[in-house]
Design a protein around this motif. Structure first.
Motif, PDB file in Angstrom:
ATOM      1  N   PHE A 258       0.922  -1.438   0.134  1.00 22.20           N
ATOM      2  CA  PHE A 258       0.074  -0.045   0.080  1.00 22.20           C
ATOM      3  C   PHE A 258       0.878   1.341  -0.103  1.00 22.20           C
ATOM      4  CE2 PHE A 258      -2.561   2.985   2.400  1.00 22.20           C
ATOM      5  CZ  PHE A 258      -3.637   3.397   1.596  1.00 22.20           C
ATOM      6  N   VAL A 259       1.977   1.317   0.768  1.00 21.61           N
ATOM      7  CA  VAL A 259       2.961   2.431   0.867  1.00 21.61           C
ATOM      8  C   VAL A 259       4.186   2.098   0.118  1.00 21.61           C
ATOM      9  CG1 VAL A 259       4.084   3.889   2.422  1.00 21.61           C
ATOM     10  CG2 VAL A 259       1.851   2.835   2.901  1.00 21.61           C
ATOM     11  N   ALA A 260       4.685   2.774  -0.890  1.00 26.59           N
ATOM     12  CA  ALA A 260       5.677   2.675  -1.609  1.00 26.59           C
ATOM     13  C   ALA A 260       7.004   2.652  -0.478  1.00 26.59           C
ATOM     14  CB  ALA A 260       5.873   3.807  -2.816  1.00 26.59           C
ATOM     15  N   THR A 261       7.954   1.837  -0.692  1.00 29.51           N
ATOM     16  CA  THR A 261       9.156   1.871   0.285  1.00 29.51           C
ATOM     17  C   THR A 261      10.194   1.588  -0.768  1.00 29.51           C
ATOM     18  OG1 THR A 261       9.090  -0.439   0.534  1.00 29.51           O
ATOM     19  CG2 THR A 261       8.073   0.918   1.991  1.00 29.51           C
ATOM     20  N   TYR A 262      11.520   2.401  -0.574  1.00 31.44           N
ATOM     21  CA  TYR A 262      12.678   2.187  -1.322  1.00 31.44           C
ATOM     22  C   TYR A 262      13.963   2.071  -0.594  1.00 31.44           C
ATOM     23  CZ  TYR A 262       9.551   3.864  -5.213  1.00 31.44           C
ATOM     24  OH  TYR A 262       8.908   3.921  -5.965  1.00 31.44           O
ATOM     25  N   PRO A 263      14.967   1.325  -0.981  1.00 30.96           N
ATOM     26  CA  PRO A 263      15.926   1.295  -0.129  1.00 30.96           C
ATOM     27  C   PRO A 263      16.829   2.703   0.200  1.00 30.96           C
ATOM     28  CG  PRO A 263      16.514   0.288  -1.991  1.00 30.96           C
ATOM     29  CD  PRO A 263      15.004   0.583  -2.044  1.00 30.96           C
ATOM     30  N   THR A 264      16.700   3.508  -0.955  1.00 30.71           N
ATOM     31  CA  THR A 264      17.684   4.598  -0.986  1.00 30.71           C
ATOM     32  C   THR A 264      16.884   5.940  -1.533  1.00 30.71           C
ATOM     33  OG1 THR A 264      18.395   4.382  -3.049  1.00 30.71           O
ATOM     34  CG2 THR A 264      19.797   3.563  -1.581  1.00 30.71           C
ATOM     35  N   LEU A 265      17.343   6.952  -1.246  1.00 30.74           N
ATOM     36  CA  LEU A 265      16.567   8.395  -1.792  1.00 30.74           C
ATOM     37  C   LEU A 265      16.597   8.387  -3.260  1.00 30.74           C
ATOM     38  CD1 LEU A 265      17.617  11.115   1.130  1.00 30.74           C
ATOM     39  CD2 LEU A 265      15.309  10.109   0.566  1.00 30.74           C
ATOM     40  N   ALA A 266      17.926   8.042  -3.742  1.00 32.36           N
ATOM     41  CA  ALA A 266      18.103   8.280  -5.198  1.00 32.36           C
ATOM     42  C   ALA A 266      17.003   7.342  -5.908  1.00 32.36           C
ATOM     43  CB  ALA A 266      19.318   7.662  -5.822  1.00 32.36           C
ATOM     44  N   ASP A 267      16.780   6.022  -5.454  1.00 32.52           N
ATOM     45  CA  ASP A 267      15.918   5.141  -6.143  1.00 32.52           C
ATOM     46  C   ASP A 267      14.482   5.795  -6.135  1.00 32.52           C
ATOM     47  OD1 ASP A 267      17.838   3.121  -6.804  1.00 32.52           O
ATOM     48  OD2 ASP A 267      17.520   2.009  -4.692  1.00 32.52           O
ATOM     49  N   ALA A 268      13.931   6.213  -4.856  1.00 32.87           N
ATOM     50  CA  ALA A 268      12.751   6.798  -4.575  1.00 32.87           C
ATOM     51  C   ALA A 268      12.479   8.123  -5.599  1.00 32.87           C
ATOM     52  CB  ALA A 268      12.333   7.122  -3.153  1.00 32.87           C
ATOM     53  N   ALA A 269      13.607   8.999  -5.529  1.00 35.38           N
ATOM     54  CA  ALA A 269      13.465  10.149  -6.344  1.00 35.38           C
ATOM     55  C   ALA A 269      13.121  10.123  -7.752  1.00 35.38           C
ATOM     56  CB  ALA A 269      14.625  11.123  -5.917  1.00 35.38           C
ATOM     57  N   ARG A 270      14.171   9.223  -8.241  1.00 40.47           N
ATOM     58  CA  ARG A 270      13.931   8.756  -9.569  1.00 40.47           C
ATOM     59  C   ARG A 270      12.887   8.157 -10.074  1.00 40.47           C
ATOM     60  NH1 ARG A 270      18.562   6.360  -9.640  1.00 40.47           N
ATOM     61  NH2 ARG A 270      17.831   4.194  -8.858  1.00 40.47           N
ATOM     62  N   ASP A 271      12.372   7.278  -9.127  1.00 38.36           N
ATOM     63  CA  ASP A 271      10.719   6.551  -9.550  1.00 38.36           C
ATOM     64  C   ASP A 271       9.759   7.446  -9.437  1.00 38.36           C
ATOM     65  OD1 ASP A 271       9.427   4.240 -10.321  1.00 38.36           O
ATOM     66  OD2 ASP A 271       9.037   3.861  -8.502  1.00 38.36           O
ATOM     67  N   LEU A 272       9.807   8.194  -8.624  1.00 36.59           N
ATOM     68  CA  LEU A 272       8.715   9.306  -8.334  1.00 36.59           C
ATOM     69  C   LEU A 272       8.586  10.491  -9.171  1.00 36.59           C
ATOM     70  CD1 LEU A 272       8.156   7.181  -5.871  1.00 36.59           C
ATOM     71  CD2 LEU A 272       7.381   9.171  -4.523  1.00 36.59           C
ATOM     72  N   THR A 273       9.866  10.963  -9.399  1.00 34.08           N
ATOM     73  CA  THR A 273       9.763  12.219 -10.077  1.00 34.08           C
ATOM     74  C   THR A 273       9.738  11.887 -11.691  1.00 34.08           C
ATOM     75  OG1 THR A 273      12.302  12.246 -10.424  1.00 34.08           O
ATOM     76  CG2 THR A 273      10.935  13.649  -8.571  1.00 34.08           C
ATOM     77  N   GLU A 274      10.249  10.693 -12.200  1.00 35.53           N
ATOM     78  CA  GLU A 274      10.241  10.286 -13.609  1.00 35.53           C
ATOM     79  C   GLU A 274       8.977   9.393 -13.863  1.00 35.53           C
ATOM     80  OE1 GLU A 274      13.730   8.602 -14.595  1.00 35.53           O
ATOM     81  OE2 GLU A 274      15.015  10.121 -13.981  1.00 35.53           O
ATOM     82  N   SER A 275       8.131   9.219 -12.905  1.00 42.23           N
ATOM     83  CA  SER A 275       6.959   8.238 -13.140  1.00 42.23           C
ATOM     84  C   SER A 275       5.653   9.240 -13.737  1.00 42.23           C
ATOM     85  CB  SER A 275       6.811   7.528 -12.117  1.00 42.23           C
ATOM     86  OG  SER A 275       5.691   6.664 -12.266  1.00 42.23           O
ATOM     87  N   ASP A 276       4.912   8.354 -14.458  1.00 45.33           N
ATOM     88  CA  ASP A 276       3.536   9.293 -14.687  1.00 45.33           C
ATOM     89  C   ASP A 276       2.645   8.377 -13.963  1.00 45.33           C
ATOM     90  OD1 ASP A 276       4.632  11.119 -16.594  1.00 45.33           O
ATOM     91  OD2 ASP A 276       4.345   9.821 -18.207  1.00 45.33           O
ATOM     92  N   ARG A 277       3.001   7.506 -12.971  1.00 47.18           N
ATOM     93  CA  ARG A 277       2.097   6.713 -12.263  1.00 47.18           C
ATOM     94  C   ARG A 277       0.991   7.568 -11.177  1.00 47.18           C
ATOM     95  NH1 ARG A 277       5.346   2.205  -9.373  1.00 47.18           N
ATOM     96  NH2 ARG A 277       7.375   3.542 -10.188  1.00 47.18           N
ATOM     97  N   PRO A 278      -0.127   7.356 -11.142  1.00 51.45           N
ATOM     98  CA  PRO A 278      -0.831   8.028 -10.246  1.00 51.45           C
ATOM     99  C   PRO A 278      -0.662   7.349  -8.975  1.00 51.45           C
ATOM    100  CG  PRO A 278      -2.219   6.612 -11.485  1.00 51.45           C
ATOM    101  CD  PRO A 278      -1.089   6.434 -12.301  1.00 51.45           C
ATOM    102  N   TRP A 279      -0.340   8.010  -7.848  1.00 51.60           N
ATOM    103  CA  TRP A 279      -0.174   7.599  -6.685  1.00 51.60           C
ATOM    104  C   TRP A 279      -1.418   7.594  -5.902  1.00 51.60           C
ATOM    105  CZ3 TRP A 279       3.829   4.369  -5.416  1.00 51.60           C
ATOM    106  CH2 TRP A 279       4.830   4.238  -6.415  1.00 51.60           C
TER     107      TRP A 279
END
Length: 123
Positions: free
Chosen positions: A102-123
């Motif tokens: 239900f809640v997105a989790t990532y190991p690193t800030l870089a992974d999360a930032a890349r996925d969330l800022t480059e994604s067109d997914r509706p969260w």
């Protein structure tokens, strides 16, 4: 911002996202104020909010409730939200309870930032 002796929060505003850095413990005493802080940030704007939990030494069911409520609030506002750097113990609790689905989790800030800022997914 400091919540008693148990939890400290600091906000870093980046170009594409905001990072809320936590240090300390998330429990029944600190959870309500943390929830308010996160909700306030989500209400301010819809740029992605990354919650860095690498400094969190303890997280009980109150912390899980905060994470779930924050995700619901973020989705209502169209704001991407992710938790980053969960300890092995906290990550295991998220997996056992199913909250990691239900809640997105990532190991690193870089992974999360890349996925969330480059994604067109509706969260």
């Amino acid at each position: 911002m400091r919540y008693g002796m148990h939890l400290e929060t600091n906000l870093v505003d980046c170009l594409d996202c905001r990072i809320l850095i936590l240090a300390g413990e998330i429990d029944v005493h600190t959870g309500p104020r943390l929830r308010s802080r996160i909700f306030d940030l989500l209400d301010e704007n819809t740029s992605p909010l990354l919650i860095d939990m690498t400094g969190v030494a303890f997280c009980d069911s109150a912390g899980l409730a905060v994470a779930a409520a924050a995700q619901r609030h973020a989705r209502e506002r169209g704001c991407p939200l992710a938790l980053v750097g969960l300890s092995a113990r906290v990550n295991r609790v998220f997996q056992v309870t199913g909250l990691d689905r239900f809640v997105a989790t990532y190991p690193t800030l870089a992974d999360a930032a890349r996925d969330l800022t480059e994604s067109d997914r509706p969260w």
